[in-house]
Design a protein around this motif. Sequence first.
Motif, short mmCIF file in Angstrom:
data_model
loop_
_atom_site.label_atom_id
_atom_site.label_comp_id
_atom_site.label_asym_id
_atom_site.label_seq_id
_atom_site.Cartn_x
_atom_site.Cartn_y
_atom_site.Cartn_z
N LEU A 439 11.10 35.84 -9.04
CA LEU A 439 11.37 34.74 -8.13
C LEU A 439 11.83 35.31 -6.79
O LEU A 439 12.78 36.08 -6.73
CB LEU A 439 12.46 33.81 -8.69
CG LEU A 439 12.97 32.72 -7.74
CD1 LEU A 439 11.85 31.75 -7.38
CD2 LEU A 439 14.15 31.97 -8.36
N ILE A 440 11.10 34.95 -5.72
CA ILE A 440 11.46 35.35 -4.36
C ILE A 440 11.85 34.09 -3.59
O ILE A 440 11.07 33.13 -3.52
CB ILE A 440 10.31 36.08 -3.64
CG1 ILE A 440 9.97 37.39 -4.36
CG2 ILE A 440 10.68 36.35 -2.19
CD1 ILE A 440 8.85 38.17 -3.72
N GLY A 460 16.95 29.68 -10.75
CA GLY A 460 16.60 31.09 -10.91
C GLY A 460 17.79 31.92 -11.34
O GLY A 460 17.66 32.83 -12.17
N VAL A 461 18.97 31.65 -10.77
CA VAL A 461 20.18 32.39 -11.15
C VAL A 461 20.52 32.14 -12.62
O VAL A 461 20.85 33.08 -13.37
CB VAL A 461 21.36 32.01 -10.24
CG1 VAL A 461 22.65 32.66 -10.73
CG2 VAL A 461 21.08 32.40 -8.80
N LYS A 462 20.42 30.89 -13.06
CA LYS A 462 20.71 30.58 -14.46
C LYS A 462 19.72 31.27 -15.38
O LYS A 462 20.09 31.78 -16.45
CB LYS A 462 20.66 29.07 -14.67
CG LYS A 462 21.79 28.31 -13.99
CD LYS A 462 21.66 26.81 -14.23
CE LYS A 462 22.82 26.05 -13.58
NZ LYS A 462 22.69 24.58 -13.76
N MET A 472 14.81 38.83 -9.45
CA MET A 472 15.04 37.94 -8.33
C MET A 472 15.22 38.76 -7.06
O MET A 472 15.80 39.86 -7.08
CB MET A 472 16.29 37.08 -8.54
CG MET A 472 16.09 35.91 -9.47
SD MET A 472 17.48 34.72 -9.39
CE MET A 472 17.29 34.07 -7.73
N LEU A 473 14.75 38.22 -5.95
CA LEU A 473 14.88 38.88 -4.65
C LEU A 473 15.11 37.83 -3.59
O LEU A 473 14.39 36.82 -3.55
CB LEU A 473 13.63 39.70 -4.32
CG LEU A 473 13.66 40.44 -2.98
CD1 LEU A 473 14.71 41.54 -2.98
CD2 LEU A 473 12.28 41.02 -2.65
N LEU A 474 16.10 38.06 -2.73
CA LEU A 474 16.40 37.17 -1.61
C LEU A 474 15.91 37.79 -0.32
O LEU A 474 16.14 38.98 -0.07
CB LEU A 474 17.91 36.90 -1.51
CG LEU A 474 18.62 36.43 -2.79
CD1 LEU A 474 20.10 36.25 -2.51
CD2 LEU A 474 18.00 35.14 -3.30
N LEU A 502 23.07 39.49 -5.39
CA LEU A 502 21.66 39.65 -5.72
C LEU A 502 20.96 40.58 -4.74
O LEU A 502 21.33 40.65 -3.56
CB LEU A 502 20.97 38.28 -5.73
CG LEU A 502 21.27 37.36 -6.91
CD1 LEU A 502 20.54 36.03 -6.75
CD2 LEU A 502 20.87 38.02 -8.23
N PRO A 503 19.94 41.32 -5.18
CA PRO A 503 19.17 42.18 -4.27
C PRO A 503 18.58 41.36 -3.14
O PRO A 503 18.10 40.23 -3.35
CB PRO A 503 18.08 42.77 -5.17
CG PRO A 503 18.62 42.64 -6.56
CD PRO A 503 19.46 41.41 -6.57
N SER A 504 18.58 41.92 -1.93
CA SER A 504 18.11 41.14 -0.78
C SER A 504 17.49 42.07 0.25
O SER A 504 17.74 43.28 0.29
CB SER A 504 19.27 40.36 -0.15
OG SER A 504 20.27 41.26 0.32
#
Length: 539
Positions: A439-440, A460-462, A472-474, A502-504
């Motif tokens: 999920l981006i 997505g976090v849940k 996941m990527l922000l 979260l990775p970003s």
Amino acid sequence: MRTGIVLFCFFIPTIAKGCCGKKQQQRILTDQPFHHYKAVEGEVFVMPCDPSEKSPVKRAGAGDGKACGEEFVAKDAGENRSFTGSNSTLQVIAKTSLRCFEPEESSVMLLAHIEGLVPCPGHACYNNTGVVWYKKNRLVSIARESCVEDGELHLCTVYREDTGVFYCDRRITEQGVAWVFRRAVHVKVIPFTEANSPPVVKYPAANMTEEVELGQPHNLSCEVDFDFEVNISRKVEWFMNYGGDLDNMTLLDTERHEEVFFSDIKVTQTYTIKEVTPQHLKHAYTCLASNTVGNNNVTIKLKEKEQGKWRSLVGYPFGCFLLVVSLGIILHVKWVELQLIFRSRFQFGKDDEEKEFDVFVSYVWTGPSAEAVKCLAISPKPYSDAGEMQSREEPIEMRLTRVLEDQWGYRVCLLERDILPGGAYTNDVVLTINRSRMLICVLSAKYFASSNAVFVLESGVKALLQNSALKMLLIWTRGTSASFIQPEPPLPKLVQRALKVLPSLQWSTDAPSTAARSFWISLQKAMPADRARPASRVQ
């Protein structure tokens, strides 16, 4: 000799009033600088600087290169010495060749804040045409309120800063040659000649007890303040009183340290016990301080320091308990963040099940109008050099999807494009996340203002907390960051925590081409690696 100096100081106030009381004080100035100087062997000397000379004059033949205005001790009597870069000469004469020599004339003590008199050594022994006084290389008559009478320097008010070396210059003539005979006088300014009060013991306090460790060394220190005095009478001593009997005392061998200030002296007298024994605990110790005014004494005792065994038995477990509790509280408060960090960085979940989509891209459109997007869409060679300006103007939402699908070969899911309408939005979002490997979320101000977009991020976090195989990527766009101001209504607590850990990646349309390339390289590394075609270069 010292007594003579002190007695001389007592007569200063009555003698020094000769010219300081006049309204018009005479200020003696020198003529053109002389070039022939005499000095006495062993006395301090300083060569005046000649303003007409371009470079500092240095003393020749001495080997240490002293320049004009620099003090040194005259030596090697009997020879004339020249000065490099000048026609000046210095003749050093022996003390025994002087017509009269009085050692006490070379130093004087002056009381502060009253008038003072500084005599010129040997002034009465020669035919003098005038006396001029200097301190360092500066005329005293110009620097301060003073006058000269019969060769003696009268300081109208003596200050603490007057401590130092004064020079008196006498002009004499020998065999038709004019000389300046320079003599040095050491001046010391004192606050008073005798102590005004008895000593004060600052440490230890009376009847106090010092803790000691058996078998270890220990220092007994006595700190005492004394008044300044010329004839030193101050004394500090340590005594040991056997069995605490003050009449049965033994003088101890001590070490002394003094700090001299202008009006007082601090003395620290220390007795060192090399190894404390139980016998030391039975005695008392007396510090006795005295001067001509009086004396003062303090008696102390020693006692064994508590080892703190019971305290250790109780303290260590209690400290460990507090540490464990503190760590537990920290883990409880930060547990969600720690889980997200662990699951987002380390993928331990099994992903044997085939997913329908490689990437689920969530965004809220922030690009240009529909007409501008249409123009961008029909522009040829979107990744050529001519398309560099286009890539900067193209919205990240449009370009990201095209790069992932067309260049890198990922199966991308967009809710508005790939999900059939008519279903429940919440169910569609949860099912789409479960059907995707990654999920981006492209974050912007509009994204945080959209409840639907925030729901996708929260879902997505849940899912990440439940399934470690999900990635996941922000992607933060310009104007947003992890410290984004809370919108109305505020973001859910779970989302706020997730945004911090979260990775970003950061995207900006104003970034240079090197930063843009770095963004795409970092994005490629974060993507699933086993579903894509060989990646082409993104400009």
